[in-house]
Design a protein around this motif. Structure first.
Motif, PDB file in Angstrom:
ATOM      1  N   THR A  30       0.524  -1.209  -0.215  1.00  0.00           N
ATOM      2  CA  THR A  30       0.056   0.032  -0.048  1.00  0.00           C
ATOM      3  C   THR A  30       0.205   1.441  -0.123  1.00  0.00           C
ATOM      4  OG1 THR A  30      -1.528  -1.303   1.317  1.00  0.00           O
ATOM      5  CG2 THR A  30      -1.767   1.271   1.166  1.00  0.00           C
ATOM      6  N   GLY A  31       0.526   2.424  -0.505  1.00  0.00           N
ATOM      7  CA  GLY A  31       1.018   3.282  -1.355  1.00  0.00           C
ATOM      8  C   GLY A  31       2.822   3.000  -2.107  1.00  0.00           C
ATOM      9  N   ASP A  32       2.854   1.816  -2.419  1.00  0.00           N
ATOM     10  CA  ASP A  32       3.784   1.840  -3.233  1.00  0.00           C
ATOM     11  C   ASP A  32       3.358   2.629  -4.936  1.00  0.00           C
ATOM     12  OD1 ASP A  32       5.821   0.560  -2.211  1.00  0.00           O
ATOM     13  OD2 ASP A  32       5.408  -1.180  -2.642  1.00  0.00           O
ATOM     14  N   LYS A  33       4.500   3.404  -5.329  1.00  0.00           N
ATOM     15  CA  LYS A  33       4.033   4.031  -6.540  1.00  0.00           C
ATOM     16  C   LYS A  33       4.479   2.714  -7.748  1.00  0.00           C
ATOM     17  CE  LYS A  33       5.038   8.290  -9.801  1.00  0.00           C
ATOM     18  NZ  LYS A  33       5.648   9.314  -9.670  1.00  0.00           N
ATOM     19  N   LEU A  34       3.780   3.043  -8.713  1.00  0.00           N
ATOM     20  CA  LEU A  34       3.750   2.662  -9.836  1.00  0.00           C
ATOM     21  C   LEU A  34       4.344   2.860 -10.447  1.00  0.00           C
ATOM     22  CD1 LEU A  34      -0.247   0.726  -9.771  1.00  0.00           C
ATOM     23  CD2 LEU A  34       2.119  -0.973  -8.636  1.00  0.00           C
ATOM     24  N   PRO A  35       5.453   1.638 -11.842  1.00  0.00           N
ATOM     25  CA  PRO A  35       6.016   1.666 -12.793  1.00  0.00           C
ATOM     26  C   PRO A  35       5.067   3.344 -13.833  1.00  0.00           C
ATOM     27  CG  PRO A  35       6.029  -0.082 -12.826  1.00  0.00           C
ATOM     28  CD  PRO A  35       4.749   0.164 -12.075  1.00  0.00           C
ATOM     29  N   SER A  36       5.343   4.475 -14.397  1.00  0.00           N
ATOM     30  CA  SER A  36       4.992   4.999 -15.552  1.00  0.00           C
ATOM     31  C   SER A  36       3.985   4.624 -16.081  1.00  0.00           C
ATOM     32  CB  SER A  36       5.703   6.603 -15.805  1.00  0.00           C
ATOM     33  OG  SER A  36       6.625   5.809 -16.451  1.00  0.00           O
ATOM     34  N   PRO A  68      -3.396  13.288  -8.906  1.00  0.00           N
ATOM     35  CA  PRO A  68      -3.061  14.086 -10.009  1.00  0.00           C
ATOM     36  C   PRO A  68      -1.572  14.556  -9.620  1.00  0.00           C
ATOM     37  CG  PRO A  68      -5.019  14.026  -8.975  1.00  0.00           C
ATOM     38  CD  PRO A  68      -4.724  13.454  -8.368  1.00  0.00           C
ATOM     39  N   GLN A  69      -1.057  14.730 -10.702  1.00  0.00           N
ATOM     40  CA  GLN A  69      -0.012  15.272 -10.999  1.00  0.00           C
ATOM     41  C   GLN A  69       1.089  14.281 -10.549  1.00  0.00           C
ATOM     42  OE1 GLN A  69      -0.118  17.940 -13.122  1.00  0.00           O
ATOM     43  NE2 GLN A  69      -2.395  17.964 -12.248  1.00  0.00           N
ATOM     44  N   SER A  70       0.632  13.505  -9.797  1.00  0.00           N
ATOM     45  CA  SER A  70       2.133  12.180  -9.449  1.00  0.00           C
ATOM     46  C   SER A  70       1.889  10.904  -9.923  1.00  0.00           C
ATOM     47  CB  SER A  70       0.979  12.345  -8.000  1.00  0.00           C
ATOM     48  OG  SER A  70       2.485  11.812  -6.853  1.00  0.00           O
ATOM     49  N   GLY A  71       0.872   9.971 -10.593  1.00  0.00           N
ATOM     50  CA  GLY A  71       0.853   9.099 -10.894  1.00  0.00           C
ATOM     51  C   GLY A  71       0.203   7.361 -10.058  1.00  0.00           C
ATOM     52  N   TYR A  72       0.443   6.493 -10.290  1.00  0.00           N
ATOM     53  CA  TYR A  72      -0.624   5.519 -10.113  1.00  0.00           C
ATOM     54  C   TYR A  72      -0.073   5.183  -9.034  1.00  0.00           C
ATOM     55  CZ  TYR A  72      -2.923   5.830 -14.518  1.00  0.00           C
ATOM     56  OH  TYR A  72      -3.229   5.845 -15.101  1.00  0.00           O
ATOM     57  N   TYR A  73      -0.885   4.377  -7.226  1.00  0.00           N
ATOM     58  CA  TYR A  73      -0.139   4.113  -6.589  1.00  0.00           C
ATOM     59  C   TYR A  73      -1.328   2.671  -5.831  1.00  0.00           C
ATOM     60  CZ  TYR A  73       2.573   8.282  -6.010  1.00  0.00           C
ATOM     61  OH  TYR A  73       3.560   9.867  -6.079  1.00  0.00           O
ATOM     62  N   VAL A  74      -0.429   1.648  -4.829  1.00  0.00           N
ATOM     63  CA  VAL A  74      -1.107   0.701  -4.778  1.00  0.00           C
ATOM     64  C   VAL A  74      -2.514   1.343  -3.574  1.00  0.00           C
ATOM     65  CG1 VAL A  74      -0.961  -1.454  -3.702  1.00  0.00           C
ATOM     66  CG2 VAL A  74       0.463  -0.391  -5.520  1.00  0.00           C
ATOM     67  N   ARG A  75      -3.508   0.694  -4.014  1.00  0.00           N
ATOM     68  CA  ARG A  75      -4.447   0.700  -2.509  1.00  0.00           C
ATOM     69  C   ARG A  75      -4.738   0.059  -1.485  1.00  0.00           C
ATOM     70  NH1 ARG A  75     -10.269   3.427  -3.987  1.00  0.00           N
ATOM     71  NH2 ARG A  75     -11.014   3.954  -2.212  1.00  0.00           N
ATOM     72  N   TYR A  76      -4.557  -1.307  -2.254  1.00  0.00           N
ATOM     73  CA  TYR A  76      -5.121  -2.610  -1.551  1.00  0.00           C
ATOM     74  C   TYR A  76      -4.223  -2.028  -0.522  1.00  0.00           C
ATOM     75  CZ  TYR A  76      -5.545  -7.359  -0.576  1.00  0.00           C
ATOM     76  OH  TYR A  76      -5.865  -8.614   0.034  1.00  0.00           O
TER      77      TYR A  76
END
Length: 483
Positions: A30-36, A68-76
């Motif tokens: 949770t909270g990890d940023k995913l690849p663009s 927004p302006q940041s990317g995709y992150y793990v929510r689970y």
């Protein structure tokens, strides 16, 4: 063009499944940023649309979120998933506590304006291909002899039976069309099987908790129900089953092998094989309710007990009532060595099945429309399950536990002991929220603090708001009891 589209669809699903597995097994937390998106395109050699589709798929399941302006992150988060209930412990003897009035009240509330239908495990209309079914009805009326108004064979529509036999290959069960009898839904198939195999006073073993429809059927036929302990993930306890068989307590078994109702458990393949071998040893038939087997969230359909049946003792029952067309009442049974007895029961009670609806379902199976529909349905239901699990963790009392089904439509919730779910049900009905209290899934005095929820609905703000309200009512019951 079609080949390119199929290749693109496969690519986005392949990417999504890889990331999904990494999230579920804890590699991505949770909270990890995913690849663009650009990185996904470069690493997998796909277009930006394909990368977007993969992330959209994961967003729909509430596994990831976009910032927004940041990317995709793990929510689970695994910590946001409720703990699993323990192995159930019903009494070792049949019991006859009745919940008929409560079951009737639940059915009476169906279809009332504004009620949230969390009580029954069926999909919302919005999740069904109703327009295509209507088109199929018109075609069936034109193509069937006499426009479908004539009696069919007692065995049922031959085209449908051939397609069911073909469909059974997915679970490595090599059935032939002449081994199958069609019925008016799965419960009707179970009814014919029980009437063919039992007499009044016989004992039928079922896993506990168990579908209230199966319990009511047993009561109507005058057979005793022996409730066996069950694990919320792996189903019926085989040690308890063997003990009961050894003591000659059982005449027939009636199990839901895949994604049971209400626990959502799925018997591992080895357990299914062992169950069949045990029953062969003691010459006890198994009526297998495989109603939910097609609604799996894994990579492939789970096998059935029928897959391992070499002696004809397994009567395999199925239906499209939960997956495609509840009101069509199209089901079937492969009765094994008991075909003559089951066919006789159908002839006595129904003569034949409805020709037109069977023809429509046969067309769906034959053309691949059923599988296309199932792919979408599985995706939606799996996403809904994750949302329900998160809502239960967020809104329900501390200490609440819930099952983790890998398929099907229902989730079993165990609230703190202080919460009386029958009283909670009455309170929720006044606010147009209906669920299934745990007490109706047993003939014993147990599961008073449990309930079953149907996640086969259209997820929206109203659904989440009502789950929050349900949780807040349960918290008040728990808090009131603590004083």
């Amino acid at each position: 063009m079609k080949k390119t589209q199929n290749k693109s669809e496969f690519a986005y699903m392949r990417i999504a499944k890889i990331i999904e597995q990494q999230i579920l097994n804890g590699t991505l937390r949770t909270g990890d940023k995913l690849p663009s998106l650009r990185t996904i395109c470069r690493e997998y050699g796909v277009s930006q649309n394909t990368a977007l589709s993969a992330y959209y798929y994961l967003e729909c399941k509430m596994l990831i979120e976009t910032r927004p302006q940041s990317g995709y992150y793990v929510r689970y988060s695994k910590t946001k998933i409720p703990a699993l209930p323990q192995l159930t412990t019903p009494e070792a003897e049949a019991n006859y506590a009745d919940s008929e009035l409560l079951v009737r009240k639940i059915y009476d509330s169906l279809g009332e304006d504004g009620h949230l239908p969390l009580a029954l495990g069926t999909p919302a209309n919005e999740l069904l291909p109703i327009a295509k079914l209507n088109k199929g009805l018109m075609m069936a009326t034109r193509e069937l002899k006499g426009s479908g108004v004539m009696y069919d064979k007692t065995e049922g529509n031959e085209r449908l039976r051939r397609q069911i036999a073909r469909w059974s290959f997915a679970m490595e069960c090599n059935l032939k069309h002449d081994e199958i009898i069609t019925t008016s839904g799965c419960l009707n198939a179970l009814s014919y099987c029980l009437m063919a195999l039992t007499k009044k006073g016989d004992t039928v073993a079922m896993e506990s908790p168990v579908s209230f429809g199966m319990l009511q059927l047993a009561q109507v036929l005058g057979v005793k129900v022996l409730e066996l302990p069950s694990d919320p993930q792996h189903g019926v306890d085989l040690n308890a089953l063997e003990d009961a068989l050894r003591e000659n307590k059982i005449n027939v078994c009636l199990f839901i092998s895949n994604f049971s109702n209400p626990l959502g458990s799925c018997m591992p393949d080895e357990n299914k094989k062992q169950t069949v071998r045990l029953l062969e040893k003691y010459h006890v038939p198994l009526i297998e309710n495989d109603l939910n087997g097609d609604v799996y969230f894994g990579q492939q359909r789970p096998k059935s007990c029928k897959t391992y049946d070499e002696s004809g003792l397994v009567l395999w029952c199925g239906s499209v009532s939960k997956t495609l067309a509840p009101g069509y009442r199209v089901g079937w049974v492969a009765p094994g060595k008991f075909k003559d007895e089951v066919r006789r029961m159908k002839r006595y009670h129904n003569i034949s099945s409805t020709s037109i609806t069977q023809e429509v379902i046969a067309g769906f199976l034959e053309t691949g429309r059923y599988e296309n529909h199932l792919r979408k349905l599985r995706h939606t239901l799996h996403g809904n399950l994750l949302k329900f699990s998160r809502a239960i963790s967020d809104y329900f009392p501390d200490g609440t536990m819930a099952s983790r089904p890998q398929g099907g439509f229902v989730i079993w919730v165990e609230l703190p002991k202080a919460v009386d779910t029958i009283a909670l049900y009455e309170q929720c009905l006044r606010h147009k929220i209906s669920f299934a209290p745990g007490r109706i899934f047993t003939l014993q005095n147990q599961y008073e603090n449990c309930l079953r929820l149907n996640y086969g609905l259209l997820w929206n703000e109203r659904l989440e708001r009502d789950l929050e309200m349900l949780g807040s009512f349960a918290k008040r019951w728990n808090l009131f009891d603590s004083y």
